[in-house]
Design a protein around this motif. Structure first.
Motif, short mmCIF file in Angstrom:
data_model
loop_
_atom_site.label_atom_id
_atom_site.label_comp_id
_atom_site.label_asym_id
_atom_site.label_seq_id
_atom_site.Cartn_x
_atom_site.Cartn_y
_atom_site.Cartn_z
N ARG A 415 0.83 -1.21 0.00
CA ARG A 415 0.00 0.00 0.00
C ARG A 415 0.87 1.26 0.00
NH1 ARG A 415 -5.70 -0.32 3.19
NH2 ARG A 415 -6.49 -2.25 2.27
N THR A 418 1.81 1.85 -3.48
CA THR A 418 0.66 2.40 -4.20
C THR A 418 0.51 3.89 -3.93
OG1 THR A 418 -0.46 0.25 -4.02
CG2 THR A 418 -1.80 2.15 -4.61
N ARG A 419 0.61 4.31 -2.67
CA ARG A 419 0.46 5.73 -2.34
C ARG A 419 1.56 6.57 -2.98
NH1 ARG A 419 -0.76 3.61 2.75
NH2 ARG A 419 1.36 4.06 3.47
N LEU A 429 -5.71 3.84 -3.14
CA LEU A 429 -5.78 2.39 -3.32
C LEU A 429 -6.06 2.07 -4.77
CD1 LEU A 429 -7.88 1.16 -0.24
CD2 LEU A 429 -5.46 0.74 -0.66
N THR A 475 -2.12 -4.22 -8.30
CA THR A 475 -1.91 -4.69 -6.93
C THR A 475 -0.87 -5.79 -6.88
OG1 THR A 475 -4.19 -4.12 -6.32
CG2 THR A 475 -3.04 -5.69 -4.91
#
Length: 504
Positions: A415, A418-419, A429, A475
Motif C-alpha cells: 500500500r 501504491t500511495r 488504493l 496490486t
C-alpha cells in the motif's frame, strides 16, 4: 445541532417567556421525541429547585425546515429557558453549541452523534461546545474547539452564574453506551487457516488493493475462517477514515463509553435474514446507518450469500461503485459514507455437497437456480473469486504457516508503494482507480490492455471486468515491488478474477 446522516446543521433555540396562561410550547418541525423534551425539561427544572415554569413559555427551534429528532435538544432547550427567565447570565452561552439529554432528576445523559455534531460546529466557526460528561472523550477527538462537559443540569446552571439544587441521584449516571462483547479482530490469526495457501495468497492481494472477494466452496472448507481473518492483515485506518468511521458508529449509537478514535478496520457480518434498511440504512423521520456504512473502511462479510434476499443484495450495487449510501425519505435526505470491502461466501448448491466425503445430491437445475440468486451485475463487481475446496491431510501437513503479522507487513509495504505511485492524485488504493486513468495514465503497456479488451469482444468479460483486472494487475505488481504490471501479472489477475469453473 441536528445531525442528518453524518452532517450537522446548526439549530437556534429561541425562548419567549411572558405573561399569559401557563403553558410550555415547542415549535419548529419537531418529531415526537423532541416534543417529549417538554416534560423532561419541566421535571429537570423542578428537581433542581428552579420554579420558573409558572408562566407562558414558547420555545422555537429554528430554522423550521431542518428535521429535528432525538433527545439531543433537551439540554439546549433547558439552557434557553434558563436564559429567558433570567436564571443565568447570557454571556455564559455566547457562541456555544449545547448537546445533551436530560433525565427527570436533572442528570445529563449521553446522546448519539456527538462526534459529527462537534465536527460540524467547528466547521461553522463555533468556539465552544457543551456536552454530557459521558460523551466528553468522544467530543475531545475534535481539536480546535473548547469542550465543556457536565453531568447534571444544576452543575451547568451553577457554572453559568445561577443557583440550583442538585438532587440526590439513585440510578446509573455517566454510562454512555456499554461495549458489546466482541472478539478482538487481532486475537484471530491467518495462521489458523490450514491447507488453503492459494486462498490465503488471494486474500493478501485483496487486502493490498482493497478488492472485493467472492468465496465459493463446500461447507467446512474454511470460507468463514478466511473472511473473519481478513481484518487481521489490514493496516490501521488513516486519520480521515478513522474519524468518519467513528462518526458513523456514534450516529448509530454503537460507540462504547470511553472509546477513542476507531483505528482498526471494522468488521460487519449481518445474518442472511437482514432487511434492506438494516443493511444499507434507513428509517422514517430519523435515518440511521446500516451495516454497509458501519463497515466503512473495513469489511462487510455476507456469509451464505445465496440465502440473502436478492433485492437486499442488489441494494449494495450502488455503494460498491460510489462508496456512499444516499437515503431519500419524505421530507428528509441523508448521505452515509460506505466505502468497504465486500466479502461474500456461498456454498455451490443447496445441499452443500462437494468433492469431499459427501457428494452433491442436487440436480443441475437446482444448482443453477441456487447461485442465480446472486445477480450477474453484483458478481461482476467482485474483483476476486476464490474456489475453496476441503483440504486433504497432505494439504494441511504441507502448508507453510504464515501469521497475520507477516502478511500484514507485506500489505502495508504494498500500500505504501501504491500511495507513492499515486501521489498527486485523489486516490490511495488501486481499487479506487477509474478505468480511463488505468488505460491512459497508469503506465500499463497498450498491448496488454488490448489483450484484455479482446475478452470484451468475445463476450467473456464486461468493460467493468477488464478495469477490475487492470486494478488487480497493479496490486500484484505493488506486492512484488515491480515498476509496472507485466504479462504475468495480467494473466494472474485474470485467474483471480475468474476463479476455477468447478461449480458451473
Amino acid at each position: 445541532m441536528s445531525v442528518v446522516g453524518i452532517d450537522g446543521h446548526l439549530v437556534d433555540v429561541e425562548t419567549y417567556a411572558g405573561v399569559g396562561l401557563v403553558a410550555f410550547t415547542l415549535v419548529g418541525l419537531l418529531d415526537t421525541s423532541v416534543r417529549e423534551a417538554r416534560d423532561r425539561v419541566r421535571a429537570a427544572f423542578e428537581s433542581c429547585g428552579l420554579d420558573v415554569l409558572d408562566q407562558r413559555i414558547t420555545v422555537n427551534l429554528s430554522p423550521a425546515g431542518i428535521p429535528k429528532s432525538g433527545s439531543a435538544f433537551d439540554l439546549s432547550i433547558a439552557a434557553s429557558v434558563a436564559l429567558a427567565t433570567g436564571l443565568v447570565s447570557p454571556a455564559a452561552f455566547e457562541d456555544a453549541v449545547i448537546v445533551g439529554e436530560l433525565a427527570l432528576d436533572g442528570s445529563i445523559q449521553p446522546v448519539r452523534g456527538v462526534l459529527p455534531a462537534v465536527l460540524a460546529a467547528r466547521s461553522l466557526g463555533v468556539r465552544r461546545v457543551i456536552v454530557p460528561t459521558a460523551c466528553a472523550q468522544e467530543a475531545r477527538l475534535v481539536s480546535g474547539i473548547e469542550v465543556l462537559d457536565f453531568g447534571h443540569f444544576a452543575d451547568l446552571i451553577a457554572w453559568a452564574g445561577g443557583d440550583a439544587v442538585k438532587a440526590p441521584f439513585h440510578g446509573r449516571l455517566g454510562i454512555c453506551r456499554e461495549a458489546a462483547d466482541v472478539v478482538d479482530p487481532l486475537a484471530l490469526d491467518m495462521a489458523d487457516v490450514r491447507g488453503q495457501p492459494e486462498a490465503i495468497a488471494a486474500m493478501e492481494v485483496a487486502a493490498a488493493g482493497g478488492h472485493h472477494v467472492f468465496l465459493l466452496g463446500e461447507p467446512g472448507a474454511g470460507k468463514t475462517m478466511l473472511a473473519s481473518r481478513l481484518p487481521t492483515i489490514l493496516p490501521d485506518l488513516d486519520a480521515d477514515t478513522a474519524l468518519v468511521t467513528t462518526s458513523l458508529h456514534s450516529v448509530a449509537g454503537l460507540l462504547p463509553s470511553g472509546m477513542s478514535l476507531m483505528k482498526r478496520p471494522p468488521f460487519q457480518a449481518p445474518h442472511h435474514s437482514v432487511t434492506m434498511p438494516a443493511l444499507i440504512g434507513g428509517g422514517t423521520r430519523m435515518l440511521v446507518p446500516g451495516a454497509a456504512s458501519l463497515a466503512h473502511g473495513g469489511i462487510l462479510f455476507l456469509d451464505e450469500a445465496a440465502e440473502f434476499a436478492p433485492s437486499v443484495l442488489d441494494s449494495l450495487r450502488e455503494p460498491l461503485e460510489s462508496g456512499a449510501v444516499h437515503l431519500h425519505r419524505s421530507g428528509v435526505q441523508a448521505r452515509y459514507p460506505a466505502s468497504f470491502q465486500l466479502v461474500m461466501a456461498s456454498n455451490p448448491c443447496p445441499c452443500g455437497g462437494g468433492s469431499g466425503g459427501r457428494r452433491c445430491t442436487c440436480s443441475s437445475i437446482n444448482r443453477r437456480r441456487y447461485l442465480a440468486r446472486l445477480s450477474g451485475p453484483l458478481l461482476d463487481r467482485m474483483d476476486i473469486r476464490i474456489d475453496v475446496h476441503t483440504p486433504s491431510r497432505a494439504d494441511m501437513s504441507a502448508t507453510i504457516v504464515q501469521t497475520s503479522d507477516t502478511i500484514r507487513q507485506r500489505v502495508i509495504e504494498a500500500r505504501a508503494r501504491t500511495r507513492r505511485r499515486l501521489a498527486g492524485t485523489p486516490w490511495t488504493l488501486n481499487v479506487q482507480l477509474p478505468g480511463s486513468w488505468l488505460r491512459h495514465h497508469s503506465g500499463i503497456e497498450t498491448p496488454l490492455i488490448n489483450e484484455l479488451d479482446r475478452l470484451v469482444e468475445s463476450g467473456h468479460s464486461s468493460m467493468r471486468g477488464v478495469d477490475r483486472m487492470l486494478r488487480l494487475a497493479w496490486t500484484l505488481a505493488d506486492l512484488e515491488g515491480a515498476p509496472r504490471p507485466t504479462f504475468d501479472h495480467i494473466v494472474a489477475a485474470q485467474q483471480l478474477r475468474n476463479g476455477a469453473d468447478h461449480y458451473e
